[in-house]
Enzyme design. Sequence first.
Site, PDB file in Angstrom:
ATOM      1  N   GLY A 167      43.569  -0.068  -3.334  1.00 14.05           N
ATOM      2  CA  GLY A 167      43.018   1.014  -4.144  1.00 14.05           C
ATOM      3  C   GLY A 167      41.813   1.730  -3.588  1.00 14.05           C
ATOM      4  N   GLU A 218      43.523  -4.377  -9.937  1.00 17.45           N
ATOM      5  CA  GLU A 218      44.155  -3.290 -10.704  1.00 17.45           C
ATOM      6  C   GLU A 218      44.993  -2.377  -9.816  1.00 17.45           C
ATOM      7  OE1 GLU A 218      41.367  -1.085  -8.575  1.00 17.45           O
ATOM      8  OE2 GLU A 218      41.016  -2.976  -9.602  1.00 17.45           O
ATOM      9  N   ASP A 219      44.596  -2.208  -8.538  1.00 20.16           N
ATOM     10  CA  ASP A 219      45.348  -1.342  -7.637  1.00 20.16           C
ATOM     11  C   ASP A 219      46.754  -1.878  -7.418  1.00 20.16           C
ATOM     12  OD1 ASP A 219      44.393  -3.570  -6.322  1.00 20.16           O
ATOM     13  OD2 ASP A 219      43.528  -2.466  -4.633  1.00 20.16           O
ATOM     14  N   ASN A 220      46.859  -3.180  -7.194  1.00 19.75           N
ATOM     15  CA  ASN A 220      48.161  -3.806  -6.996  1.00 19.75           C
ATOM     16  C   ASN A 220      49.036  -3.680  -8.237  1.00 19.75           C
ATOM     17  OD1 ASN A 220      50.093  -6.246  -7.075  1.00 19.75           O
ATOM     18  ND2 ASN A 220      49.392  -6.263  -4.948  1.00 19.75           N
TER      19      ASN A 220
END
Length: 330
Positions: free
Chosen positions: A149, A174-176
């Site tokens: 991210g 959270e990016d994953n």
Amino acid sequence: MQRTLESSFRQEYPGTFEILFAVEDPHDPAIAVVNELLTRYPKIAARILVGQDNVGINPKVNNMLKAFDQAQSDLLWICDSNVYTDPGTLRRSVDLMLDDRRIGVVHHVVFSESPDTLGAMLDNAFLVTNHCRMYLAINSFGVASCLMGKSNLYYKSALDSVGGLASFGQYLAEDNMIGQALWRSGWKHTMTGDLARQPTDIDSFSEYCRRRIRWVRVRKYNVTVATLYEPFTESIVLGLLTAWALHRLYALDIISTFSTFFSCWFALDMLFFYRINHGPPPSWLWFVVSWLCREVLALPLWIAAIFGNTVMWRGQKFRLHINGTVDVVK
């Protein structure tokens, strides 16, 4: 910070765009840097948003929500404050989004630079060889979502369609999780040839070890199969297995075979770095030493990460759960 933040103002983009700086603390010294840039680039629509909305344990998500809600365009480029991007990055990324409306995210490979401590050099060796190589390979074949991210261009409406940014505040990575949610909903991922360059910010050897353990441990619950398979993408484990197999099949000497394998792996990693960096590192000696240390440490750190379910992040201890969510350890 001035160099990284200024790269957003220097984007050579033919259309209009706005820059929203999300700052949690009104006393953050970054505000002074941003104000100077606002004065220097008065023709660019940019402003500072101070404060956060507490929707979960992830401080990045909490910090970004005000900017997410107030962004006026459906195209949303989320870029970390410690990332430098070339002036044409935004234009090339938007072109890809508009060429194929099935693309839900355009992202950029992270490239570490300017290490000045042993820990930073180890992190640099990891990011610009093993991580960068695997990141590009997985995304080239398009077999699964693989997203970091640091620098990502999304459709805001696409994020809303998978629950909105706030719904990912319960995860550390959270990016994953955003990438997986978009992938499962049919949104394609793609990359430009741009790099998200970040100065390394690790002060010590122990900090490097803690960071590697933390993110392997987090991935263990988010992408379990890939994490369990990870040692078999590393030079030492793969080299030992290859040497053992060739010894069993053709009676080749294990030490000679492994040495040849490891030397070839090293040469290819150096060539890979040279091509991505468009030149050599500042010091080949330090880069080679940090590369060797990184390779030797890979398996022990992976083992340490697998056996455990808590991590420290930003001075706070978290307990990981099998569904990828976390809670604070009091």
